[in-house]
Design a protein around this motif. Structure first.
Motif, PDB file in Angstrom:
ATOM      1  N   THR A  75       0.835  -1.211   0.000  1.00 12.42           N
ATOM      2  CA  THR A  75       0.000   0.000   0.000  1.00 12.42           C
ATOM      3  C   THR A  75       0.864   1.254   0.000  1.00 12.42           C
ATOM      4  OG1 THR A  75      -0.126   0.016   2.417  1.00 12.42           O
ATOM      5  CG2 THR A  75      -1.860  -1.162   1.244  1.00 12.42           C
TER       6      THR A  75
ATOM      7  N   LEU B 173      -5.928   3.003   2.984  1.00 13.62           N
ATOM      8  CA  LEU B 173      -5.503   1.980   2.027  1.00 13.62           C
ATOM      9  C   LEU B 173      -4.306   2.414   1.177  1.00 13.62           C
ATOM     10  CD1 LEU B 173      -8.818   0.339   0.779  1.00 13.62           C
ATOM     11  CD2 LEU B 173      -6.988  -0.693   2.116  1.00 13.62           C
TER      12      LEU B 173
ATOM     13  N   GLY C  42       2.044   0.775  -4.058  1.00 14.22           N
ATOM     14  CA  GLY C  42       0.989   0.365  -4.979  1.00 14.22           C
ATOM     15  C   GLY C  42       1.435  -0.701  -5.955  1.00 14.22           C
TER      16      GLY C  42
ATOM     17  N   GLN D 246      -1.762   3.538  -1.574  1.00 12.35           N
ATOM     18  CA  GLN D 246      -1.706   3.481  -3.036  1.00 12.35           C
ATOM     19  C   GLN D 246      -2.396   2.212  -3.555  1.00 12.35           C
ATOM     20  OE1 GLN D 246      -0.479   6.097  -4.810  1.00 12.35           O
ATOM     21  NE2 GLN D 246      -0.279   7.055  -2.797  1.00 12.35           N
ATOM     22  N   VAL D 247      -3.688   2.166  -3.356  1.00  7.66           N
ATOM     23  CA  VAL D 247      -4.480   1.023  -3.799  1.00  7.66           C
ATOM     24  C   VAL D 247      -5.454   1.494  -4.863  1.00  7.66           C
ATOM     25  CG1 VAL D 247      -6.266  -0.621  -3.067  1.00  7.66           C
ATOM     26  CG2 VAL D 247      -4.256  -0.274  -1.650  1.00  7.66           C
TER      27      VAL D 247
ATOM     28  N   LYS E  85     -10.968   0.330  -3.333  1.00  9.14           N
ATOM     29  CA  LYS E  85     -11.583   1.226  -2.348  1.00  9.14           C
ATOM     30  C   LYS E  85     -13.099   1.263  -2.528  1.00  9.14           C
ATOM     31  CE  LYS E  85      -7.508   4.198  -1.903  1.00  9.14           C
ATOM     32  NZ  LYS E  85      -6.949   5.568  -2.043  1.00  9.14           N
TER      33      LYS E  85
ATOM     34  N   PHE F 177      -3.067  -6.720   0.762  1.00  8.51           N
ATOM     35  CA  PHE F 177      -2.391  -5.428   0.761  1.00  8.51           C
ATOM     36  C   PHE F 177      -1.743  -5.202   2.123  1.00  8.51           C
ATOM     37  CE2 PHE F 177      -6.041  -5.388  -2.035  1.00  8.51           C
ATOM     38  CZ  PHE F 177      -5.525  -4.895  -3.224  1.00  8.51           C
TER      39      PHE F 177
END
Length: 398
Positions: free
Chosen positions: A77, A240, A80, A242-243, A248, A191
């Motif tokens: 995360t 969260l 990413g 860099q998801v 999301k 993640f």
């Protein structure tokens, strides 16, 4: 008077009752709630769980309702970027809906096996029998007593176990029912980073299970988040990192009534090593025996293993014909020896799983630049592989 009384009508209790039924043994399940405890959304069932479910002859009923996962993808995360991607190969891994599993197990049991609204308040010994005192004032006598009622087990306390230890971590869990196909690949998406750990797992083409583990920074944050499902959802989305937006969006779609938060507890391995898993004609199974953190997804899976082992040994104890004069004494000794064999067989497996789950959770949720680098660049493939190796266990047939 009952031959075998099982305290707790969750996954472990119902699995044990069904295993005994398949072997021709009658049992009574005492469940404190007024119906099946279906809260908890879903959980990952690894290869070892499916071997147990097949031994119970219910695997074929559950497979069509749950998609098979092809592998696991671990993503940071922080960056990413995926840090590990492993195929499950010939391993069978699915995310099973708790309600479906419990209803399937219950439907396979004879009528009146489960007695709801039966809260156990105390246990006494009367010769070779155990007296189970219920909250409604009734008393049951039983030749065998098995505690399967989870982390707050009264049977575990009777055996001398302490309350499971709190890890200072919480798990927020959610369940999303989409109106149309969610479009996710059949993969376990994990993640990690920023001190958090999040998983997104499809159960079937329209249902998704997700979890998010956290360590609240202070008492105020803990109280603010864990008591309010809306704030839980907001907290997860905002942390969260860099998801992808579609991930999301899954969290945002979750209805507040489908979000729960629970503290993560475990039984220290030294307590399992030195404690009494069985004593006389009493023993524990599942979370009453080896509560563990969910970081390797083996809590429910190992509980299914327990049910197969325990039923097999108990069937040996009740399989020998005896005269009335020798019945009571010899039967008690046979039961005692069977439970001892069960405890011996399951002790080291439980210690291994509890210890591994705790260490994996610590490594995956730790924060800091050094730990993040080691986890993402060095440990990610190792930890993902470790999850799969723990699933390569065969409980054998009934």
């Amino acid at each position: 008077m009952e031959n075998i009384a099982i305290v707790g009508g969750g996954i472990t209790g119902l699995s044990l009752a069904l295993a005994l039924h398949r072997l021709g043994l009658k049992s009574l399940v005492l469940e404190s709630s007024d119906g099946l405890r279906v809260a908890g959304a879903a959980f990952v069932t690894w290869t070892n769980a499916w071997k147990a479910l097949d031994a119970l002859a219910v695997g074929h009923l559950l497979r069509p309702q749950h998609c098979q996962l092809s592998g696991i993808v671990v993503t940071s995360t922080v960056s990413g970027v995926p840090t590990a991607q492993l195929s499950y190969g010939n391993r069978e891994v699915r995310c099973v809906k708790r309600r479906v599993l419990l209803e399937t197990l219950a439907n396979e049991l004879p009528k009146d096996t489960i007695r709801f609204s039966s809260k156990v308040v105390s246990i006494q010994t009367s010769g070779h029998l155990k007296l189970i005192h219920l909250a409604d004032g009734s008393i049951l006598k039983t030749k065998v007593l098995v505690g399967c009622e989870g982390i707050n087990s009264i049977v575990a306390r009777w055996l001398g176990f302490n309350q499971p230890s709190f890890t200072k971590r919480f798990a927020i869990r959610g369940y999303v029912q989409c109106k149309e196909n969610h479009g996710l690949n059949p993969e376990f998406l994990l993640f990690t980073g920023h001190g958090y750990r999040c998983g997104i797992i499809p159960c079937d083409p329209t249902t998704i299970y997700w979890f998010f583990t956290l360590s609240p920074s202070n008492q105020e944050q803990e109280e603010e988040i864990i008591e309010n499902p809306m704030k839980m959802k907001q907290f997860v989305v905002s942390n969260l990192g860099q998801v992808e937006d579609k991930i999301k969006a899954i969290i945002e779609k979750t209805e507040v009534e489908d979000i729960i938060c629970s503290p993560l507890r475990f039984r220290p391995p030294w307590e399992i090593l030195w404690g009494d898993i069985s004593k006389g004609n009493v023993c524990v199974a599942g979370d009453a025996f080896h509560p563990m953190t969910p970081d390797i997804g083996q809590g429910a899976c190992s509980s299914l293993e327990d049910a197969i082992f325990l039923a097999r040994y108990l069937s040996e104890a009740f399989s020998v014909s005896r005269s009335e004069e020798e019945q009571e004494e010899l039967e008690y000794k046979m039961i005692q020896n069977s439970l001892k064999k069960y405890a011996k067989d399951r002790k080291w497996r439980a210690i291994d799983l509890v210890t591994t789950a705790y260490l994996v959770g610590f490594l995956q949720q730790s924060d800091g630049k050094v730990m993040t680098f080691l986890r993402d660049k060095v440990l990610a493939p190792f930890l993902a592989n470790l999850l799969m190796k723990k699933a390569d266990f065969d409980c054998g047939p009934l």
